[in-house]
Design a protein around this motif. Structure first.
Motif, PDB file in Angstrom:
ATOM      1  N   HIS A 209       9.914  32.949  51.633  1.00  0.00           N
ATOM      2  CA  HIS A 209       9.205  31.655  51.639  1.00  0.00           C
ATOM      3  C   HIS A 209       7.819  31.761  50.998  1.00  0.00           C
ATOM      4  O   HIS A 209       6.849  31.188  51.501  1.00  0.00           O
ATOM      5  N   GLY A 210       7.786  32.447  49.871  1.00  0.00           N
ATOM      6  CA  GLY A 210       6.534  32.541  49.117  1.00  0.00           C
ATOM      7  C   GLY A 210       6.011  31.165  48.729  1.00  0.00           C
ATOM      8  O   GLY A 210       4.800  30.952  48.631  1.00  0.00           O
ATOM      9  N   ASN A 211       6.951  30.226  48.552  1.00  0.00           N
ATOM     10  CA  ASN A 211       6.543  28.860  48.192  1.00  0.00           C
ATOM     11  C   ASN A 211       5.673  28.226  49.285  1.00  0.00           C
ATOM     12  O   ASN A 211       4.705  27.528  48.995  1.00  0.00           O
ATOM     13  N   LEU A 212       6.001  28.504  50.549  1.00  0.00           N
ATOM     14  CA  LEU A 212       5.184  27.959  51.656  1.00  0.00           C
ATOM     15  C   LEU A 212       3.807  28.633  51.677  1.00  0.00           C
ATOM     16  O   LEU A 212       2.786  27.980  51.907  1.00  0.00           O
ATOM     17  N   ALA A 213       3.811  29.937  51.441  1.00  0.00           N
ATOM     18  CA  ALA A 213       2.542  30.678  51.427  1.00  0.00           C
ATOM     19  C   ALA A 213       1.626  30.124  50.335  1.00  0.00           C
ATOM     20  O   ALA A 213       0.421  29.959  50.533  1.00  0.00           O
ATOM     21  N   LYS A 214       2.213  29.815  49.202  1.00  0.00           N
ATOM     22  CA  LYS A 214       1.407  29.264  48.093  1.00  0.00           C
ATOM     23  C   LYS A 214       0.795  27.922  48.511  1.00  0.00           C
ATOM     24  O   LYS A 214      -0.355  27.629  48.211  1.00  0.00           O
ATOM     25  N   GLN A 215       1.609  27.123  49.219  1.00  0.00           N
ATOM     26  CA  GLN A 215       1.094  25.822  49.680  1.00  0.00           C
ATOM     27  C   GLN A 215      -0.103  26.012  50.615  1.00  0.00           C
ATOM     28  O   GLN A 215      -1.131  25.358  50.471  1.00  0.00           O
ATOM     29  N   ILE A 216       0.054  26.917  51.585  1.00  0.00           N
ATOM     30  CA  ILE A 216      -1.027  27.157  52.551  1.00  0.00           C
ATOM     31  C   ILE A 216      -2.301  27.571  51.809  1.00  0.00           C
ATOM     32  O   ILE A 216      -3.383  27.020  52.028  1.00  0.00           O
ATOM     33  N   PHE A 217      -2.124  28.521  50.912  1.00  0.00           N
ATOM     34  CA  PHE A 217      -3.268  29.088  50.201  1.00  0.00           C
ATOM     35  C   PHE A 217      -3.974  28.012  49.365  1.00  0.00           C
ATOM     36  O   PHE A 217      -5.202  27.880  49.394  1.00  0.00           O
ATOM     37  N   GLU A 218      -3.175  27.232  48.662  1.00  0.00           N
ATOM     38  CA  GLU A 218      -3.774  26.211  47.784  1.00  0.00           C
ATOM     39  C   GLU A 218      -4.412  25.079  48.588  1.00  0.00           C
ATOM     40  O   GLU A 218      -5.477  24.580  48.239  1.00  0.00           O
ATOM     41  N   MET A 219      -3.754  24.690  49.695  1.00  0.00           N
ATOM     42  CA  MET A 219      -4.338  23.623  50.525  1.00  0.00           C
ATOM     43  C   MET A 219      -5.694  24.037  51.076  1.00  0.00           C
ATOM     44  O   MET A 219      -6.644  23.257  51.075  1.00  0.00           O
ATOM     45  N   VAL A 220      -5.781  25.268  51.553  1.00  0.00           N
ATOM     46  CA  VAL A 220      -7.067  25.740  52.097  1.00  0.00           C
ATOM     47  C   VAL A 220      -8.127  25.728  51.006  1.00  0.00           C
ATOM     48  O   VAL A 220      -9.261  25.293  51.222  1.00  0.00           O
ATOM     49  N   GLN A 221      -7.748  26.161  49.815  1.00  0.00           N
ATOM     50  CA  GLN A 221      -8.738  26.191  48.737  1.00  0.00           C
ATOM     51  C   GLN A 221      -9.225  24.786  48.365  1.00  0.00           C
ATOM     52  O   GLN A 221     -10.332  24.606  47.896  1.00  0.00           O
ATOM     53  N   GLN A 222      -8.346  23.784  48.625  1.00  0.00           N
ATOM     54  CA  GLN A 222      -8.763  22.405  48.350  1.00  0.00           C
ATOM     55  C   GLN A 222      -9.395  21.749  49.574  1.00  0.00           C
ATOM     56  O   GLN A 222      -9.617  20.533  49.605  1.00  0.00           O
ATOM     57  N   GLY A 223      -9.619  22.518  50.628  1.00  0.00           N
ATOM     58  CA  GLY A 223     -10.274  21.988  51.827  1.00  0.00           C
ATOM     59  C   GLY A 223      -9.341  21.248  52.762  1.00  0.00           C
ATOM     60  O   GLY A 223      -9.778  20.630  53.733  1.00  0.00           O
ATOM     61  N   GLU A 224      -8.028  21.312  52.481  1.00  0.00           N
ATOM     62  CA  GLU A 224      -7.074  20.589  53.339  1.00  0.00           C
ATOM     63  C   GLU A 224      -6.548  21.522  54.432  1.00  0.00           C
ATOM     64  O   GLU A 224      -5.363  21.869  54.478  1.00  0.00           O
ATOM     65  N   VAL A 225      -7.440  21.911  55.331  1.00  0.00           N
ATOM     66  CA  VAL A 225      -7.109  22.943  56.316  1.00  0.00           C
ATOM     67  C   VAL A 225      -6.081  22.436  57.339  1.00  0.00           C
ATOM     68  O   VAL A 225      -5.172  23.163  57.740  1.00  0.00           O
ATOM     69  N   ALA A 226      -6.212  21.178  57.761  1.00  0.00           N
ATOM     70  CA  ALA A 226      -5.278  20.645  58.769  1.00  0.00           C
ATOM     71  C   ALA A 226      -3.852  20.634  58.203  1.00  0.00           C
ATOM     72  O   ALA A 226      -2.890  21.004  58.900  1.00  0.00           O
ATOM     73  N   SER A 227      -3.700  20.234  56.953  1.00  0.00           N
ATOM     74  CA  SER A 227      -2.365  20.217  56.335  1.00  0.00           C
ATOM     75  C   SER A 227      -1.846  21.652  56.187  1.00  0.00           C
ATOM     76  O   SER A 227      -0.661  21.927  56.421  1.00  0.00           O
TER      77      SER A 227
END
Ligand code: NAY
Length: 289
Positions: A209-227
């Motif tokens: 599930h590298g795709n999910l990890a990428k989502q988490i990483f990118e969301m945090v970098q965009q400040g979307e921590v709750a998502s």
């Protein structure tokens, strides 16, 4: 060198031989489906410490050939046989690996000077960059901030794969070394690493599930921590189940269910219990893996 790296799983047959075609399929799944940014080759998840030197070389070679420059490659060459570490380091460097990494020497209680000498020897012999692989839970080697300081003085030591839950230490390292690469090592804690400003993450479960990890990483970098936290919940539901069923065996079985020949694990690890197959199939279905 930033982003999500899968700690590459290696398929074996029941005689402990590498399944070359299967390895190529696992690599392709990582690149084409999970879309990870890189591969960490011959780490714990690659069952490295149970392999012969020739097998390790073969894995470096196949992975380099199959990826063909599509993703970044880190070669884990650490071994308490320093001659082997140097030999593997030279081999991976000649193949063109982007960086080396080496686990802190383990089993014997090596002094810090011995650990420092180990890294310097590999770096000097290969001329390649080095990422320290710190995983105190498995090696028993827990380095202090002062000891990281000493290792980081060497400009060839470009970073650390930090597989630990000590986020105070992680924060201190990040603040003091904005220019070193820090990779988060526990997939179930990815969001905390991301919030701490790591450059990337290296993990076994990213093979599925590298795709999910990428989502988490990118969301945090965009400040979307709750998502990002919502996605981490999903990832951890999967990881919890994988750990309950047996880490590497289950990751491989998930791939097997999906038609990717991930083979089995190498002895003395025990192979996947077929009685758990239904639970794995359900996991794949429920989470659309
Ligand atoms: C490696 O070298 O393969 C790694 O250390 C990757 C980090 C993994 N640690 C181990 C010991 O497997 O991905 C993690 C870990 O499997 C995951 O967080 C589940 O606990």
């Amino acid at each position: 060198m930033k982003g999500i790296f899968s700690a590459l799983l290696v398929p074996f047959d029941d005689q402990g031989r590498i399944k070359e075609q299967g390895l190529r399929e696992v690599i392709r799944n990582n690149i084409d489906v999970q879309q990870v940014d890189g591969l960490y080759v011959n780490g714990s998840s690659g069952e490295n410490f149970m392999l012969t030197t020739d097998q390790k070389k073969k894995i470096f070679e196949i992975t380099h050939e199959e990826t063909n420059g599509a993703v970044k490659l880190i070669a884990q060459v650490g071994s308490i046989n320093l001659d082997e570490a140097v030999e593997l380091g030279k081999y991976a460097t000649e193949l063109g690996y982007d960086s080396l990494s080496a686990v802190t020497p383990f089993y014997y209680k090596f002094t810090f000077d011995e650990i420092k000498n180990y890294y310097e020897t590999i770096i000097e012999a290969t001329g390649n960059n080095m990422i320290i692989y710190a995983i105190p839970a498995l090696t028993g080697v827990s380095m202090s901030l002062e000891q990281f300081d000493v290792l980081f003085q060497n400009e060839k030591v470009i970073g650390v794969k930090y597989t630990d839950g000590n986020f105070f230490m992680l924060e201190r390292l990040r603040k003091k070394y904005p220019n070193k690469l820090i990779y988060s090592g526990f997939d179930e804690m990815l969001i905390y690493g991301a919030v701490s400003g790591v450059d990337g993450a290296i993990g076994s479960t990213y093979n599925i599930h590298g795709n999910l990890a990428k989502q988490i990483f990118e969301m945090v970098q965009q400040g979307e921590v709750a998502s990002a936290y919502e996605v981490q919940h999903v990832m951890n539901d999967i990881i919890e189940k994988v750990l309950e069923l047996g880490l590497y065996q289950t990751l491989k079985e998930i791939l097997n269910v999906k038609g990717i020949d991930a083979g089995t694990v190498k002895q003395p690890m025990s192979s996947f219990d077929p009685a758990k197959r239904e639970a794995v199939e359900k996991l794949v279905r429920d989470f659309n893996l």
